[in-house]
Design an enzyme around this catalytic site. Structure first.
Site, PDB file in Angstrom:
ATOM      1  N   TYR A 160       0.690  -4.419  44.129  1.00  0.00           N
ATOM      2  CA  TYR A 160      -0.191  -4.371  45.133  1.00  0.00           C
ATOM      3  C   TYR A 160      -1.510  -4.157  44.413  1.00  0.00           C
ATOM      4  CZ  TYR A 160      -3.123  -2.589  48.724  1.00  0.00           C
ATOM      5  OH  TYR A 160      -3.995  -2.320  49.540  1.00  0.00           O
ATOM      6  N   HIS A 217       1.155   2.345  48.504  1.00  0.00           N
ATOM      7  CA  HIS A 217       1.352   1.420  49.570  1.00  0.00           C
ATOM      8  C   HIS A 217       2.783   1.348  49.894  1.00  0.00           C
ATOM      9  CE1 HIS A 217      -0.424  -2.226  51.508  1.00  0.00           C
ATOM     10  NE2 HIS A 217      -1.260  -1.424  51.279  1.00  0.00           N
TER      11      HIS A 217
HETATM   12  C1  CS2 Z   1      -4.926  -0.333  51.746  1.00  0.00           C
HETATM   13  C2  CS2 Z   1      -5.283  -1.294  52.733  1.00  0.00           C
HETATM   14  O1  CS2 Z   1      -7.307   0.279  51.380  1.00  0.00           O
HETATM   15  C3  CS2 Z   1      -6.061   0.831  51.427  1.00  0.00           C
HETATM   16  O2  CS2 Z   1      -5.857   1.855  51.427  1.00  0.00           O
HETATM   17  O3  CS2 Z   1      -3.731   0.253  51.785  1.00  0.00           O
HETATM   18  O4  CS2 Z   1      -6.291  -2.170  52.213  1.00  0.00           O
HETATM   19  C4  CS2 Z   1      -4.202  -2.222  53.509  1.00  0.00           C
HETATM   20  O5  CS2 Z   1      -3.877  -2.991  52.160  1.00  0.00           O
HETATM   21  C5  CS2 Z   1      -4.780  -3.190  54.194  1.00  0.00           C
HETATM   22  O6  CS2 Z   1      -5.453  -2.472  55.137  1.00  0.00           O
HETATM   23  C6  CS2 Z   1      -3.832  -4.029  54.727  1.00  0.00           C
HETATM   24  O7  CS2 Z   1      -4.158  -4.885  55.745  1.00  0.00           O
HETATM   25 MG    MG Z   2      -3.646   2.414  51.511  1.00  0.00          MG
END
Ligand code: CS2
Ligand code: MG
Length: 408
Positions: A160, A217
């Site tokens: 991720y 995530h």
């Molecule tokens: C992520 C988000 O910033 C974060 O903490 O969890 O960028 C997430 O991946 C996105 O908002 C998904 O659209």
């Molecule tokens: Mg996040």
């Protein structure tokens, strides 16, 4: 005073921002952000088809009653689409209220509890050496807090929020063009065996003062999350984010029973009802809601107050899908909240973005300083907006190696 019209704009530099502009019979206007990442046309349609026809004629000063009208009046309450749509309305009405009062919104909330609000950047790397370089870059930029995401050796697809290729240490793609998502493959075992040592190496390299955050995530099962949170305790994280999906609010109990690692959850929540038990049972340390997804300033302030009763601090979401308007609204909440923790800060900050959203909020030395201008302290250039159209995008979906659907 009456609302005379409201305009909806979808598009922006690199992001399909959904911007709402509420016009009044006294010439004062307010701005709101309804950007629901990768589903942008939906809050835009909700605004166009249901909210704007009802907004016209309402008194913009009655922001609480307007909120209650759209919340209770929907009958089928909550959900990210509706809460983003009238979250934008709420931001716009607070913007108007501040302009009428001649005060920045934080003054209407209760004034300042701090001069600068701590923010964190996103460090990333296809492997640990690249991630170390990325962290060093942000530390040199003056950040005191950095989220760290690392490519995992042997992981079938990119982990991720990491680049697919070595060498890129500042950018990673999460939203791919087109409405059909890219499929990524995840291996929990490889992640759990590698990441704790990587986080310890980062801590050893950068010393005890850097605030290190890590976003799981939603990838682990509750038991795995408890094991992982315990394994990373020596790294002394500022927080471990979304360790396990939190629709099952009780699942976080297992983590609490096995680890003192601080837990942050909530960016996917859109109302107090998805996090009240997490907060009341003190199963988390930070609540991550966003003013866009959780119904605007009016509702997020209620969540902040509930969190404050239970020693839970704020850590509002601030991914690139948030326009400078919702980041401005959060800047005012961050300045006021007695239980403020940290703000994720990833507004694109490009010259195009600044031209579209002129703003007086400023970043300095890893701290966000809120605008003193009346209202939200951000504007919107409609001429600039004409340069951008909606372009469909989607973040990946994730499967396990046997094809089982998993959590992005
Ligand atoms: C992520 C988000 O910033 C974060 O903490 O969890 O960028 C997430 O991946 C996105 O908002 C998904 O659209
Ligand atoms: Mg996040």
């Amino acid at each position: 005073m009456k609302i005379t019209d409201a305009k909806i704009f979808v598009g922006g530099p690199g992001k399909n921002y959904v911007t709402l502009k509420v016009l009044t019979d006294q010439g004062v206007y307010g701005l709101g952000d309804a950007t629901l990442n990768n589903r942008e046309t939906l809050p835009a349609a909700y605004l166009r088809d249901y909210i704007v026809p009802n907004l016209i004629g309402m008194d913009p000063r009655n922001s609480e009653d307007v909120w209650q009208f759209f919340y209770r009046g929907a009958y089928f309450r909550r959900g990210p689409v509706a809460m983003a749509a009238f979250g934008a309305v709420d931001m716009a009405l607070w913007d108007i209220k501040g302009k009428l009062a001649g005060m920045p919104v934080y003054q209407l909330l209760g004034g300042k509890s701090r001069e600068g609000a701590l923010v964190y950047a996103h460090a990333t790397g296809a492997d640990l050496p690249d991630l170390m370089d990325s962290i060093a870059y942000y530390v040199d930029e003056g950040y005191k807090a950095v989220r760290v995401q690392c490519g995992i050796p042997g992981m079938p697809s990119a982990s991720y929020a990491v680049p697919e290729k070595k060498g890129d240490i500042r950018n990673y793609i999460t939203d791919y063009a087109g409405i059909r998502p890219k499929v990524e493959v995840w291996d929990t075992g490889k992640y759990m065996r590698y990441m704790p040592d990587a986080l310890m190496e980062i801590r050893d390299h950068f010393g005890p003062d850097l605030y290190i955050l890590h976003d799981v995530h939603h990838r682990l099962l509750p038991r795995e999350a408890a094991e992982f949170a315990k394994a990373v305790e020596p790294a002394g994280l500022y927080w471990l984010e979304d360790p396990t999906p939190a629709e099952d609010q009780n699942a976080l109990r297992l983590i609490r029973q096995h680890s003192t690692t601080p837990i942050a959850v909530g960016e996917v929540f859109n109302s107090i009802w998805e996090c009240n038990r997490l907060i009341e049972n003190e199963l988390i340390d930070f609540i991550r809601v966003a003013v866009t997804y959780a119904g605007g300033i009016t509702h997020v302030r209620r969540i902040v107050d509930l969190a404050g009763l239970h020693n839970v601090r704020t850590g509002f979401h601030g991914a690139p899908s948030h326009s400078p308007i919702s980041m401005a609204a959060q800047a005012h909440l961050n300045a006021w909240a007695p239980n403020f923790g940290i703000q994720e800060y990833l507004v694109l900050g490009t010259s195009e973005c600044n031209a579209l959203f002129p703003s007086e909020h400023r970043m300095e030395n890893g701290l966000m300083h809120v605008s003193e201008a009346p209202g939200l302290g951000v504007d919107f250039d409609e001429d600039e907006a004409g340069r951008y159209d909606y372009t469909p995008g989607s973040h990946p979906v994730v499967r396990l190696e046997d094809g089982t659907m998993w959590n992005y």
